[in-house]
Write a protein that holds these residues in place. Sequence first.
Motif, short mmCIF file in Angstrom:
data_model
loop_
_atom_site.label_atom_id
_atom_site.label_comp_id
_atom_site.label_asym_id
_atom_site.label_seq_id
_atom_site.Cartn_x
_atom_site.Cartn_y
_atom_site.Cartn_z
N GLY A 23 0.84 -1.20 0.00
CA GLY A 23 0.00 0.00 0.00
C GLY A 23 0.88 1.25 0.00
O GLY A 23 1.78 1.36 0.82
N GLY A 24 0.60 2.17 -0.92
CA GLY A 24 1.46 3.34 -1.04
C GLY A 24 2.40 3.23 -2.25
O GLY A 24 3.05 4.21 -2.62
N GLY A 25 2.45 2.04 -2.86
CA GLY A 25 3.22 1.83 -4.08
C GLY A 25 4.65 2.31 -3.98
O GLY A 25 5.33 2.08 -2.97
N VAL A 26 5.12 2.99 -5.03
CA VAL A 26 6.53 3.41 -5.08
C VAL A 26 6.89 4.41 -3.99
O VAL A 26 8.06 4.57 -3.65
CB VAL A 26 6.90 4.02 -6.46
N ARG A 27 5.88 5.09 -3.42
CA ARG A 27 6.17 6.05 -2.36
C ARG A 27 6.82 5.40 -1.16
O ARG A 27 7.46 6.07 -0.35
CB ARG A 27 4.88 6.75 -1.91
N ASN A 28 6.65 4.07 -1.02
CA ASN A 28 7.28 3.36 0.10
C ASN A 28 8.80 3.57 0.15
O ASN A 28 9.39 3.49 1.22
CB ASN A 28 6.98 1.86 0.02
N LEU A 29 9.41 3.83 -0.99
CA LEU A 29 10.87 4.04 -0.99
C LEU A 29 11.25 5.25 -0.14
O LEU A 29 12.31 5.27 0.49
CB LEU A 29 11.38 4.20 -2.43
N ALA A 30 10.36 6.25 -0.11
CA ALA A 30 10.67 7.46 0.67
C ALA A 30 10.70 7.20 2.17
O ALA A 30 11.20 8.03 2.94
CB ALA A 30 9.66 8.56 0.34
N ARG A 31 10.18 6.04 2.60
CA ARG A 31 10.25 5.70 4.03
C ARG A 31 11.67 5.38 4.45
O ARG A 31 12.02 5.43 5.62
CB ARG A 31 9.37 4.47 4.33
N LEU A 32 12.52 5.02 3.48
CA LEU A 32 13.88 4.63 3.82
C LEU A 32 14.71 5.84 4.20
O LEU A 32 15.45 5.82 5.17
CB LEU A 32 14.53 3.89 2.63
N ARG A 33 14.60 6.87 3.42
CA ARG A 33 15.29 8.13 3.72
C ARG A 33 14.52 9.25 3.08
O ARG A 33 14.44 9.35 1.85
CB ARG A 33 16.72 8.12 3.16
N PRO A 34 13.95 10.15 3.89
CA PRO A 34 13.20 11.26 3.32
C PRO A 34 14.12 12.29 2.66
O PRO A 34 13.65 13.14 1.90
CB PRO A 34 12.48 11.87 4.53
N ASP A 35 15.42 12.19 2.90
CA ASP A 35 16.36 13.18 2.35
C ASP A 35 17.21 12.62 1.22
O ASP A 35 18.36 12.99 1.04
CB ASP A 35 17.24 13.73 3.48
N ARG A 36 16.65 11.68 0.50
CA ARG A 36 17.28 11.19 -0.72
C ARG A 36 16.21 11.11 -1.79
O ARG A 36 15.02 10.99 -1.49
CB ARG A 36 17.89 9.79 -0.53
N ARG A 37 16.65 11.16 -3.06
CA ARG A 37 15.70 11.09 -4.16
C ARG A 37 15.85 9.73 -4.84
O ARG A 37 16.95 9.36 -5.25
CB ARG A 37 16.02 12.22 -5.13
N PHE A 38 14.74 9.02 -4.93
CA PHE A 38 14.75 7.69 -5.53
C PHE A 38 14.21 7.83 -6.96
O PHE A 38 13.03 8.12 -7.15
CB PHE A 38 13.89 6.74 -4.70
N VAL A 39 15.10 7.70 -7.92
CA VAL A 39 14.73 7.92 -9.33
C VAL A 39 14.56 6.57 -10.01
O VAL A 39 15.54 5.86 -10.24
CB VAL A 39 15.80 8.77 -10.05
N LEU A 40 13.33 6.24 -10.31
CA LEU A 40 13.03 4.92 -10.87
C LEU A 40 13.00 5.03 -12.39
O LEU A 40 11.95 4.92 -13.03
CB LEU A 40 11.71 4.41 -10.29
N ASP A 41 14.19 5.27 -12.98
CA ASP A 41 14.24 5.56 -14.42
C ASP A 41 14.33 4.30 -15.27
O ASP A 41 14.39 4.39 -16.50
CB ASP A 41 15.39 6.52 -14.73
N ARG A 42 14.35 3.14 -14.63
CA ARG A 42 14.36 1.90 -15.43
C ARG A 42 13.19 1.00 -15.04
O ARG A 42 13.26 -0.23 -15.19
CB ARG A 42 15.70 1.19 -15.24
N TRP A 43 12.13 1.62 -14.53
CA TRP A 43 10.93 0.84 -14.15
C TRP A 43 10.39 0.12 -15.38
O TRP A 43 10.15 0.75 -16.41
CB TRP A 43 9.86 1.76 -13.59
N PRO A 44 10.21 -1.19 -15.30
CA PRO A 44 9.76 -1.93 -16.49
C PRO A 44 8.27 -1.71 -16.79
O PRO A 44 7.52 -1.31 -15.90
CB PRO A 44 10.02 -3.38 -16.10
N GLU A 45 7.90 -1.99 -18.00
CA GLU A 45 6.48 -1.95 -18.37
C GLU A 45 5.70 -2.86 -17.42
O GLU A 45 6.03 -4.04 -17.28
CB GLU A 45 6.36 -2.47 -19.82
N PRO A 46 4.66 -2.34 -16.76
CA PRO A 46 3.90 -3.21 -15.85
C PRO A 46 3.22 -4.35 -16.60
O PRO A 46 2.82 -4.18 -17.77
CB PRO A 46 2.86 -2.25 -15.25
N PRO A 47 3.08 -5.51 -15.98
CA PRO A 47 2.39 -6.64 -16.61
C PRO A 47 0.99 -6.24 -17.06
O PRO A 47 0.39 -5.30 -16.54
CB PRO A 47 2.33 -7.67 -15.48
#
Lengths: 354, 354
Positions: A254-278
Amino acid sequence: VGSRSGRQATRTYAASGVDVGARASALSALLRAAEYAAPASHGRPVPGASGHFAGLVRIAGTTIAITTDTVGTKVLLAERLRRWEEVGEDLVASNVNDLAAVGARTVGLVDTIVCARADASRFRALGRGIRRGLAAARCSLLGGETALVGDLVHGIDLGGTAIGYFPGGRRPVLGSGIRAGDLILGIPSSGFHANGYTLIRRVLEEHRVDLRRPRPGGRVPVGVELLRPTRTYTEAADGLAGVPGVRGLAHLSGGGVRNLARLRPDRRFVLDRWPEPPGLFGWLQRTGGLDDREVFQTFNMGIGFAAVVAPSAIGAARRVLRARGAGDALEIGRVERGAGVDVPRWGLRFEGYA
Amino acid sequence: VGSRSGRQATRTYAASGVDVGARASALSALLRAAEYAAPASHGRPVPGASGHFAGLVRIAGTTIAITTDTVGTKVLLAERLRRWEEVGEDLVASNVNDLAAVGARTVGLVDTIVCARADASRFRALGRGIRRGLAAARCSLLGGETALVGDLVHGIDLGGTAIGYFPGGRRPVLGSGIRAGDLILGIPSSGFHANGYTLIRRVLEEHRVDLRRPRPGGRVPVGVELLRPTRTYTEAADGLAGVPGVRGLAHLSGGGVRNLARLRPDRRFVLDRWPEPPGLFGWLQRTGGLDDREVFQTFNMGIGFAAVVAPSAIGAARRVLRARGAGDALEIGRVERGAGVDVPRWGLRFEGYA
């Protein structure tokens, strides 16, 4: 947001009845009011783990991780299809995957079944699913509660609480070491797992989807596809947590990709190689007219678990993943300076977790 | 069972909609199907604890106790009276009291709130109650889950899972040492705690009880009396668990006095000094026309926690109880050869736990 047949179209999770913002502010009111500092003789909560995927507490020299989650309204789909094994497995998987995200090894869980009636054949199927989940996570059922409260629930609510530990002096993986330049690996999900089903069910209802037929491009009835149980990531994560240079782990529920921000709010998580969803994800999005932002912050969109890894450790991480049933993991992005989560291919930018 | 206004009178818990027998057989089907033996590297469940008040698992040299419970339909009374602090405290107490019954010291718990809407003022009141529960049990809130699932619940379902440990090499108190001649001490409850409310609410409805007025002999509105939070027995039990000669502990919640049979099915627990239940219990029983057997196996009937103690340890046990806020404990019976639970004054005999 447009309107359809006189009612609000469910183009967003909030419009489907799940107001995530209201939940966040109610929850923070509860947490402020509940604040209490227990004496150290009753265990010491590990600071820094608050807001993470699992709570951590030091007990007599051992650190225990604990987390709790429910299957949510996916059970209503199970009810409609009269299939209970899948959500039984979800009950285990949704909990143990949160433990996996702090680098804990799973020990076991208790289940909570809140229902109007207890019937043996349904419970037996749930038990079979729970067994699958336990075997996937190599952990034990440590107890449970069955509450018969027909005045309180319509169907059956399935929840659980899992505990885990950190073997051999391993430290919890909480993301504090994440730095710009780290790479992000993703492990493909097995479908929608057990999140966002209030929205999924609204789309199914509004568009009168026939669950017995495959969607265009699908091979099995769409009901079966939607009910597929959550993939268990614990073995892969347990291995990764032992690799120096694996700096953060995230369960993208729940929260999808935003969950990455829980790891460190002061880093930017750039998902530039996210694959085509099924295909299943695209089909639901098109059918429901859901926008990209909504689906990426509600569903896992094809990647259910992520690891943030120092570039020097990528080889070791990949070897562990292959050895532990997650050879299908792929590089999905990298860490930059800044904050939030970006998915550039879809032009998405999220400021934080919630 | 008679009938009244064309529907079945709710003289029993089963007739009120809670079929304890059906739950037991469904649950055993689930448990058989879920059976799985995890590898020892993932923790070792302690045998012998199955069916007890809490599960036990050995993790890296430390034994952890874990238990899970919900507040049940007492929340519907809270809803009607718009008071949430009491059930917040119940959420904590009902869980930690089960831990106390294996002799564990409380560490903390996670809460699970399953509801249709999250509203800040209600959540704040729940938080205040949770804080009271934490302070009484001297433990921490280690996390939680708030699920917004309006399609699944009418009101709000409150549950939790608590963990505890055994300080300083203390062994779990599971009752295996109980022998004929042991004495049984009881600690008075604070009312109905959080069990049997489906039956209580049926009685209130059928007899159109005005919750704003005191019952005959009562001093506060009966609604307030019925909502009173569960007493927390953890400090008393933590002290008792350290006294040699304290051989068994029992939380007399759902299942009433039958809970004693969980300690040892091959001993007879004779409650020949059970005190007159407080007026609230007698009032409910008379109002609802409930028989003695039903109330003693559904409610705590005035005693919420029991300890089985060797005669030679009674003095030490009483000193600990006085020092830990349970000076009101009293001798309620003794152990004999045989099986089951007897309450001779009411002519009751129960064969076992369920």
